[in-house]
Design a protein around this motif. Structure first.
Motif, PDB file in Angstrom:
ATOM      1  N   CYS A  85      87.446 118.731 -18.531  1.00  0.00           N
ATOM      2  CA  CYS A  85      88.055 117.420 -18.223  1.00  0.00           C
ATOM      3  C   CYS A  85      89.389 117.261 -18.926  1.00  0.00           C
TER       4      CYS A  85
ATOM      5  N   MET B  14      89.140 113.926 -11.015  1.00  0.00           N
ATOM      6  CA  MET B  14      90.053 113.458 -12.063  1.00  0.00           C
ATOM      7  C   MET B  14      91.366 112.982 -11.455  1.00  0.00           C
TER       8      MET B  14
ATOM      9  N   ASP C 186      85.917 105.688 -18.092  1.00  0.00           N
ATOM     10  CA  ASP C 186      86.260 105.706 -16.665  1.00  0.00           C
ATOM     11  C   ASP C 186      85.362 106.648 -15.868  1.00  0.00           C
ATOM     12  N   LEU C 187      84.792 107.621 -16.550  1.00  0.00           N
ATOM     13  CA  LEU C 187      84.037 108.669 -15.873  1.00  0.00           C
ATOM     14  C   LEU C 187      82.981 109.213 -16.823  1.00  0.00           C
TER      15      LEU C 187
ATOM     16  N   ALA D 236      92.313 114.541 -18.648  1.00  0.00           N
ATOM     17  CA  ALA D 236      91.685 113.389 -19.309  1.00  0.00           C
ATOM     18  C   ALA D 236      92.479 113.007 -20.553  1.00  0.00           C
TER      19      ALA D 236
ATOM     20  N   GLU E 293      92.062 109.596 -17.739  1.00  0.00           N
ATOM     21  CA  GLU E 293      90.773 108.927 -17.872  1.00  0.00           C
ATOM     22  C   GLU E 293      90.204 109.092 -19.281  1.00  0.00           C
ATOM     23  N   HIS E 294      89.382 108.130 -19.654  1.00  0.00           N
ATOM     24  CA  HIS E 294      88.524 108.271 -20.826  1.00  0.00           C
ATOM     25  C   HIS E 294      87.177 108.719 -20.268  1.00  0.00           C
ATOM     26  N   VAL E 295      86.742 109.909 -20.664  1.00  0.00           N
ATOM     27  CA  VAL E 295      85.542 110.521 -20.109  1.00  0.00           C
ATOM     28  C   VAL E 295      84.442 110.561 -21.167  1.00  0.00           C
TER      29      VAL E 295
END
Length: 124
Positions: A46, A26, A96-97, A51, A30-32
């Motif tokens: 996250c 991380m 993103d993940l 996140a 991020e958008h997970v």
């Protein structure tokens, strides 16, 4: 159905190892996508690691528990839980993940490789 999910949650060492791995990858904000989110443990980890948003997908009614997990952790505004098969869904924006603990006890249960290939090509 819940027995399997609770069996995973009770494996404290496993959760600690997941948390360490999440912290390593991380970068924050991020958008997970939490694929096959179960009760929402990885998504919650996250969010704790920074996140900005979690989109969680779960095909079973345990998705309701995932939504409650995020709400109880104070992240209802940063999470959305979708019920259904990821291979039949679309989401509004790329992520993103992708995180996934949908491997069962053996490691290749549930057709995980094709599931992740689909998610990678459509959601990342």
């Amino acid at each position: 159905m819940l027995t399997e999910h609770w069996d995973y949650v009770r494996l404290a060492r496993r959760t600690v190892l997941f948390e360490r791995a999440i912290v390593k990858v991380m970068r924050g904000k991020e958008h997970v996508l939490d694929l096959g989110c179960g009760v929402g443990i990885l998504g919650a980890l996250c969010l704790r690691a920074g996140a900005a948003q979690i989109t969680a997908i779960e095909r079973t009614s345990v998705s309701e528990i995932a939504a409650e997990t995020f709400a109880r952790a104070g992240h209802a505004d940063k999470s959305s839980v979708l019920r259904g098969l990821s291979t039949r869904m679309t989401i509004d924006e790329k992520v993103d993940l992708i995180t996934c603990d949908h491997v069962g006890y053996f490691g290749l249960d549930y057709g995980i490789l094709s599931l992740l290939q689909d998610a990678r090509s459509r959601f990342l």
